[in-house]
Design an enzyme around this catalytic site. Sequence first.
Site, PDB file in Angstrom:
ATOM      1  CD  GLU A  87      -2.934   1.051   2.403  1.00  0.00           C
ATOM      2  OE1 GLU A  87      -3.049  -0.002   3.052  1.00  0.00           O
ATOM      3  OE2 GLU A  87      -3.529   2.092   2.707  1.00  0.00           O
ATOM      4  CE  LYS A 265      -6.045  -1.583   5.831  1.00  0.00           C
ATOM      5  NZ  LYS A 265      -5.333  -0.675   4.953  1.00  0.00           N
ATOM      6  CG  ASP A 281       1.159 -17.061  11.629  1.00  0.00           C
ATOM      7  OD1 ASP A 281       0.351 -16.296  11.048  1.00  0.00           O
ATOM      8  OD2 ASP A 281       0.856 -18.216  11.984  1.00  0.00           O
ATOM      9  CG  HIS A 379      -0.912  10.476   2.258  1.00  0.00           C
ATOM     10  ND1 HIS A 379      -1.722   9.681   3.028  1.00  0.00           N
ATOM     11  CD2 HIS A 379       0.095  10.880   3.060  1.00  0.00           C
ATOM     12  CE1 HIS A 379      -1.224   9.631   4.257  1.00  0.00           C
ATOM     13  NE2 HIS A 379      -0.122  10.336   4.300  1.00  0.00           N
TER      14      HIS A 379
END
Lengths: 431, 431
Positions: A87, A265, A281, A379
């Site tokens: 991303e 998130k 993991d 951004h």
Amino acid sequence: MNMKKNAAPPESLSFRKMSPHERVTTLLEEIGVPLSEGKWFESQHPPVERANQWIENAVGYFSIPLGFADHFVIDGIRRRIPLAVEETSIIAAASAAAKWIQQFGEITTSAQLGENIGQIQFPSVSDARAAQEKIQLRSDDILSFANETVPGLVSRGGGFNRLEVRILERGFPFQTSMLVVHLFCDTKDAMGANLINQACEIVSASIAHLIGEEVGLRIVSNLADECRVTARITLRNIDPALAIRIEEASRFAELDPYRATTHNKGIMNGIDGILIATGNDWRAVEAGAHAYAARSGSYQPLSIWRTDGEGTLEGNLDIPMSLGTVGGVTRTHPSAALCLKLLDVKSARELARIVGAVGLVQNLAALRALCGDGIVAGHMRLHVSNIALGSEASETELPLLKTRLENLFQDQKRISALDARNILSLMRGGR
Amino acid sequence: MNMKKNAAPPESLSFRKMSPHERVTTLLEEIGVPLSEGKWFESQHPPVERANQWIENAVGYFSIPLGFADHFVIDGIRRRIPLAVEETSIIAAASAAAKWIQQFGEITTSAQLGENIGQIQFPSVSDARAAQEKIQLRSDDILSFANETVPGLVSRGGGFNRLEVRILERGFPFQTSMLVVHLFCDTKDAMGANLINQACEIVSASIAHLIGEEVGLRIVSNLADECRVTARITLRNIDPALAIRIEEASRFAELDPYRATTHNKGIMNGIDGILIATGNDWRAVEAGAHAYAARSGSYQPLSIWRTDGEGTLEGNLDIPMSLGTVGGVTRTHPSAALCLKLLDVKSARELARIVGAVGLVQNLAALRALCGDGIVAGHMRLHVSNIALGSEASETELPLLKTRLENLFQDQKRISALDARNILSLMRGGR
């Protein structure tokens, strides 16, 4: 690469402006690794045969973009943070926030002792209290037996330390209870899922015999809530209005699961990036983190931000963090091994604390953009670049396309893939 | 690669036994892509300059092992599933479970219409009811304005369809409420986060003017609960005792967040693998899935398994799934583009349904192993292979080391890294 605070080498000042190859050279020279190792980042996959040993039906590899976030000073130690992520803007935002923190405050972290949990389920137990007592009476024997299955871990000072027997009521119409034994294991520098699964499988038969009940699942729990890290960011003398907006953004997440999900998130954007780069993991940490966020009965943000209204802002993150610096692919994958060397961590706990710090910095980076001009406007250049890359522009057309898109954005405060296509067709029409 | 059910090409029977290169050749030949494209899987990263455009401070790439799970028949269509993942046994277990399903039942899926949510926050509103009414009265105008910001999406049949105004009570000691506007957007084949963020940023100023309040955050929500997929697996005539144990494993997760976390982690093992392989944002899906699992007030499994006690077993998965087949790196990353071609999906919705199916199959695979011999015993060979790879054995020492570890496992039902070291030093001592 550890550097004492304020003693960063001069080249770090321009890390952002280096070419990728200059970055690789800089990083490898700092830790004295042959520059040829840079091939794992720059051009080459590990041998395909290796992939075929790690996983099944392998065809090779998927290349995830890898970059290093800069300007981190965590617990007084300067570090560059490897992040594997697809991303746009994650690394730029993290680096900018870390720089801001360096200027106005600090990041500190701590870690719990760190026990992972193995679960042994007895699905249907008629006298659960009696069974619970029997197991508790023999808990020393059970733990000794469990430790016999992990001699290497015990010799390194780890092992199974305690157990808990939980009764889960099955409710109507069932006439039995579910009994669950938790074995707590200090797995030291390994994530330890396999060790724990193995021990649970072996000791479960003896416990089943002891209580005369049939055993169900025997497996690690990823809700590793005895294996947590905390990170704190304190900023002083920043714009009080911005600090208040960030507190309001935090309160929004505290009141609303729709916002808390995205808040968390944003934390995981950074955390997954460093977990993948170090061969860990990430699904395990994701599951543990989000389930822990739901522990109170409503889904909550993993970090909370508060201001005194006068320019001091403090954020606190509390998150389960079960990971390893040995085991899995951490040491066998050349890029994971290299990233671990570059981080120069001595233990899984030290890595866990860095990962927590990265999560909180990434969170602050997002909140700062959201509470300023907005995430798209903030951004804009990265957004423009993304849209330009998504078009069919050739490498030679890209610079002009980007300039025109930026101008368009200044004009109308938005751009889309359609704009890129229109500009491109105008460019190709010679106009 | 779509193949009609029962019409799989003969080579697929031995996909598991092929070398990685033979697998790549088979896959690419099936879709008529030049074999030279296989280099992206087998040896080469994309150009480093590309990484430096996708992300910031790039040094290159991290190679995640990529394999294809076999034997999937989803809604009657045979597919091989690309999974990018570092963990041993995920692909083997998924393939074996898919084969089992092919023999005893089927996988079916469905998807909702699919609206993503953009949030606009007004942190501190004194008369929330009045503001709510004002916004609702002008909702058509607001949606039109929002749609003006996404002309390309509207021309493809997507766009903003409706809005909701939510009041969040801030509670004592606050005297105001928080107001949140949700804009629902059909993002078609894009995940659409940037489109939504941009639209929210632009229309927020007009809403702020309308109600005379200051705006806070403007951003997509990753709790995409209006954008869900369901998957169902039905098995008939399987061992009734195994089916009962699998139902008991499901009930364990329904009663206990410590188990539900790991149950869901098993689902995400497959889901993240295909998301990464297709260039999608797995953190967004992780966050949405786990927060959705917590919606009832206790953290629950995303899938439920039930049996009739006579050998029929049914599992149902219900999970938010916001992803794209355009946008982000889905088309610009050569391996993601290749994986999407190999999956031969026509829309984001079709991909979402496949991803849901993969999650539920992966879940069944784990439950089947856990309810059988146990996860370690069931994957003994993979476990042995992992421990052998983690030792310092050379490629020539590996086969003998593995054989000795397998024998040891048969004897004592467990092996450890210490055993590998001991065996290796015996081997090197010439004994």
